[in-house]
Design a protein around this motif. Structure first.
Motif, PDB file in Angstrom:
ATOM      1  N   SER A   1       0.848  -1.188   0.000  1.00  7.48           N
ATOM      2  CA  SER A   1       0.000   0.000   0.000  1.00  7.48           C
ATOM      3  C   SER A   1       0.882   1.236   0.000  1.00  7.48           C
ATOM      4  O   SER A   1       1.909   1.283   0.681  1.00  7.48           O
ATOM      5  N   GLU A   2       0.464   2.239  -0.755  1.00  8.33           N
ATOM      6  CA  GLU A   2       1.244   3.459  -0.899  1.00  8.33           C
ATOM      7  C   GLU A   2       1.567   4.083   0.454  1.00  8.33           C
ATOM      8  O   GLU A   2       0.718   4.200   1.328  1.00  8.33           O
ATOM      9  N   GLY A   3       2.835   4.434   0.614  1.00  8.80           N
ATOM     10  CA  GLY A   3       3.294   5.088   1.834  1.00  8.80           C
ATOM     11  C   GLY A   3       3.738   4.151   2.947  1.00  8.80           C
ATOM     12  O   GLY A   3       4.201   4.603   3.981  1.00  8.80           O
ATOM     13  N   HIS A   4       3.612   2.838   2.733  1.00 10.03           N
ATOM     14  CA  HIS A   4       3.945   1.894   3.796  1.00 10.03           C
ATOM     15  C   HIS A   4       5.227   1.110   3.533  1.00 10.03           C
ATOM     16  O   HIS A   4       5.651   0.321   4.375  1.00 10.03           O
ATOM     17  N   ALA A   5       5.855   1.325   2.393  1.00 10.82           N
ATOM     18  CA  ALA A   5       7.025   0.537   2.025  1.00 10.82           C
ATOM     19  C   ALA A   5       8.181   0.712   3.016  1.00 10.82           C
ATOM     20  O   ALA A   5       8.794  -0.279   3.429  1.00 10.82           O
ATOM     21  N   SER A   6       8.470   1.932   3.422  1.00 10.24           N
ATOM     22  CA  SER A   6       9.642   2.135   4.284  1.00 10.24           C
ATOM     23  C   SER A   6       9.463   1.491   5.647  1.00 10.24           C
ATOM     24  O   SER A   6      10.408   0.901   6.186  1.00 10.24           O
ATOM     25  N   GLY A   7       8.274   1.544   6.224  1.00  7.08           N
ATOM     26  CA  GLY A   7       8.036   0.916   7.519  1.00  7.08           C
ATOM     27  C   GLY A   7       8.161  -0.595   7.459  1.00  7.08           C
ATOM     28  O   GLY A   7       8.757  -1.218   8.337  1.00  7.08           O
ATOM     29  N   ILE A   8       7.613  -1.195   6.396  1.00  5.61           N
ATOM     30  CA  ILE A   8       7.692  -2.653   6.247  1.00  5.61           C
ATOM     31  C   ILE A   8       9.129  -3.075   5.952  1.00  5.61           C
ATOM     32  O   ILE A   8       9.616  -4.061   6.502  1.00  5.61           O
ATOM     33  N   ALA A   9       9.829  -2.317   5.096  1.00  6.37           N
ATOM     34  CA  ALA A   9      11.229  -2.636   4.798  1.00  6.37           C
ATOM     35  C   ALA A   9      12.081  -2.557   6.067  1.00  6.37           C
ATOM     36  O   ALA A   9      12.958  -3.405   6.278  1.00  6.37           O
ATOM     37  N   LEU A  10      11.809  -1.578   6.908  1.00  5.25           N
ATOM     38  CA  LEU A  10      12.541  -1.459   8.168  1.00  5.25           C
ATOM     39  C   LEU A  10      12.335  -2.710   9.025  1.00  5.25           C
ATOM     40  O   LEU A  10      13.285  -3.249   9.599  1.00  5.25           O
ATOM     41  N   LEU A  11      11.105  -3.195   9.085  1.00  2.00           N
ATOM     42  CA  LEU A  11      10.834  -4.413   9.852  1.00  2.00           C
ATOM     43  C   LEU A  11      11.579  -5.608   9.271  1.00  2.00           C
ATOM     44  O   LEU A  11      12.137  -6.421  10.012  1.00  2.00           O
ATOM     45  N   ILE A  12      11.581  -5.720   7.937  1.00  2.00           N
ATOM     46  CA  ILE A  12      12.309  -6.821   7.298  1.00  2.00           C
ATOM     47  C   ILE A  12      13.801  -6.722   7.627  1.00  2.00           C
ATOM     48  O   ILE A  12      14.443  -7.718   7.964  1.00  2.00           O
ATOM     49  N   ASP A  13      14.354  -5.511   7.565  1.00  2.00           N
ATOM     50  CA  ASP A  13      15.762  -5.312   7.921  1.00  2.00           C
ATOM     51  C   ASP A  13      16.029  -5.714   9.368  1.00  2.00           C
ATOM     52  O   ASP A  13      17.084  -6.264   9.693  1.00  2.00           O
ATOM     53  N   ARG A  14      15.099  -5.429  10.248  1.00  2.00           N
ATOM     54  CA  ARG A  14      15.274  -5.728  11.670  1.00  2.00           C
ATOM     55  C   ARG A  14      15.290  -7.219  11.967  1.00  2.00           C
ATOM     56  O   ARG A  14      15.694  -7.626  13.049  1.00  2.00           O
ATOM     57  N   LEU A  15      14.833  -8.013  11.024  1.00  2.00           N
ATOM     58  CA  LEU A  15      14.869  -9.460  11.231  1.00  2.00           C
ATOM     59  C   LEU A  15      16.301  -9.958  11.358  1.00  2.00           C
ATOM     60  O   LEU A  15      16.556 -10.998  11.939  1.00  2.00           O
ATOM     61  N   ARG A  16      17.238  -9.183  10.778  1.00  2.00           N
ATOM     62  CA  ARG A  16      18.667  -9.513  10.834  1.00  2.00           C
ATOM     63  C   ARG A  16      18.921 -10.948  10.371  1.00  2.00           C
ATOM     64  O   ARG A  16      19.637 -11.710  11.012  1.00  2.00           O
TER      65      ARG A  16
ATOM     66  N   VAL B   1      20.120  -9.995   2.128  1.00  2.27           N
ATOM     67  CA  VAL B   1      21.240  -9.064   2.013  1.00  2.27           C
ATOM     68  C   VAL B   1      20.786  -7.669   2.431  1.00  2.27           C
ATOM     69  O   VAL B   1      21.494  -6.966   3.142  1.00  2.27           O
ATOM     70  N   GLY B   2      19.586  -7.264   1.985  1.00  3.61           N
ATOM     71  CA  GLY B   2      19.064  -5.960   2.340  1.00  3.61           C
ATOM     72  C   GLY B   2      17.785  -5.655   1.606  1.00  3.61           C
ATOM     73  O   GLY B   2      17.300  -6.453   0.794  1.00  3.61           O
ATOM     74  N   THR B   3      17.240  -4.464   1.906  1.00  6.10           N
ATOM     75  CA  THR B   3      16.001  -4.011   1.279  1.00  6.10           C
ATOM     76  C   THR B   3      16.183  -2.599   0.753  1.00  6.10           C
ATOM     77  O   THR B   3      17.074  -1.866   1.198  1.00  6.10           O
ATOM     78  N   LEU B   4      15.305  -2.236  -0.178  1.00  2.00           N
ATOM     79  CA  LEU B   4      15.248  -0.871  -0.698  1.00  2.00           C
ATOM     80  C   LEU B   4      13.779  -0.547  -0.888  1.00  2.00           C
ATOM     81  O   LEU B   4      13.059  -1.300  -1.553  1.00  2.00           O
ATOM     82  N   ALA B   5      13.316   0.544  -0.273  1.00  2.00           N
ATOM     83  CA  ALA B   5      11.892   0.871  -0.307  1.00  2.00           C
ATOM     84  C   ALA B   5      11.624   2.125  -1.129  1.00  2.00           C
ATOM     85  O   ALA B   5      12.368   3.094  -1.062  1.00  2.00           O
ATOM     86  N   GLY B   6      10.538   2.067  -1.873  1.00  2.00           N
ATOM     87  CA  GLY B   6      10.010   3.241  -2.568  1.00  2.00           C
ATOM     88  C   GLY B   6       8.714   3.647  -1.901  1.00  2.00           C
ATOM     89  O   GLY B   6       8.542   3.451  -0.702  1.00  2.00           O
ATOM     90  N   GLU B   7       7.770   4.185  -2.670  1.00  3.05           N
ATOM     91  CA  GLU B   7       6.465   4.562  -2.131  1.00  3.05           C
ATOM     92  C   GLU B   7       5.555   3.364  -1.945  1.00  3.05           C
ATOM     93  O   GLU B   7       4.864   3.240  -0.948  1.00  3.05           O
ATOM     94  N   ASP B   8       5.542   2.478  -2.959  1.00  6.71           N
ATOM     95  CA  ASP B   8       4.597   1.358  -2.917  1.00  6.71           C
ATOM     96  C   ASP B   8       5.243   0.024  -3.295  1.00  6.71           C
ATOM     97  O   ASP B   8       4.555  -0.909  -3.692  1.00  6.71           O
ATOM     98  N   ALA B   9       6.555  -0.043  -3.185  1.00  9.80           N
ATOM     99  CA  ALA B   9       7.256  -1.290  -3.509  1.00  9.80           C
ATOM    100  C   ALA B   9       8.517  -1.408  -2.653  1.00  9.80           C
ATOM    101  O   ALA B   9       9.115  -0.404  -2.260  1.00  9.80           O
ATOM    102  N   ILE B  10       8.875  -2.664  -2.388  1.00  9.51           N
ATOM    103  CA  ILE B  10      10.093  -2.955  -1.629  1.00  9.51           C
ATOM    104  C   ILE B  10      10.895  -3.979  -2.420  1.00  9.51           C
ATOM    105  O   ILE B  10      10.360  -5.007  -2.835  1.00  9.51           O
ATOM    106  N   LEU B  11      12.157  -3.690  -2.618  1.00  5.88           N
ATOM    107  CA  LEU B  11      13.087  -4.623  -3.244  1.00  5.88           C
ATOM    108  C   LEU B  11      13.788  -5.371  -2.111  1.00  5.88           C
ATOM    109  O   LEU B  11      14.367  -4.745  -1.225  1.00  5.88           O
ATOM    110  N   VAL B  12      13.699  -6.691  -2.117  1.00  6.56           N
ATOM    111  CA  VAL B  12      14.361  -7.516  -1.106  1.00  6.56           C
ATOM    112  C   VAL B  12      15.392  -8.373  -1.836  1.00  6.56           C
ATOM    113  O   VAL B  12      15.044  -9.129  -2.742  1.00  6.56           O
TER     114      VAL B  12
END
Length: 154
Positions: A101-116, A121-132
């Motif tokens: 959903s638009e505007g939620h990519a950075s918060g979800i990507a942060l959670l994925i990153d926190r899984l450690r 390897v990492g994530t990259l977030a835009g407005e409505d997409a996350i690259l994992v």
């Protein structure tokens, strides 16, 4: 007059106990605790403390410490929000793209990153997409299945 350390400790206590969505709410709570603060002061504290706003659903957010509760908290949050905000998972080789959903990519990507996790390897977030980026094609396939299961759990 309360020190900066006392104020920031109070902020940490407030956000750990309550759902605080805006700086204005945080200013109000601090004032109720007899801290004389402005929104500009709270804004600086938020930056210094590295607070982030995580989506809660229904257009609501919550401030949390960027370094808090790490992996276990992140897993729990992902389980809760994934079905509401992640709409599609696609994969090419070792790269996944999550449509959110638009505007939620950075918060979800942060959670994925926190899984450690070693398989991410990492994530990259835009407005409505996350690259994992996964370490291997096999690990990407397993992640895709895991993410799809999270989407379906809602």
């Amino acid at each position: 007059m309360a020190s900066k350390e006392q104020r920031q400790r109070a902020i940490q206590e407030i956000i750990s106990r309550e759902t605080i969505s805006t700086q204005a709410e945080l200013v109000e709570r601090l004032r109720q605790m007899n801290f004389k603060v402005t929104q500009a002061t709270v804004s600086r504290d938020i930056n210094e403390m590295r607070l982030v706003r995580l989506p809660l659903g229904g257009g609501k957010h919550k401030y949390v410490l960027a370094g808090m509760e790490m992996a276990e908290h992140a897993k729990e949050e992902l389980r809760r929000i994934f079905p509401s905000f992640v709409h599609d998972v696609d994969r090419g080789e070792n790269i996944l793209v999550l449509k959110v959903s638009e505007g939620h990519a950075s918060g979800i990507a942060l959670l994925i990153d926190r899984l450690r996790r070693d398989d991410i390897v990492g994530t990259l977030a835009g407005e409505d997409a996350i690259l994992v980026v996964a370490r291997s094609k096999e690990q990407a396939q397993a992640l895709q299945e895991e993410f799809e299961a999270l989407m379906a759990s809602g």
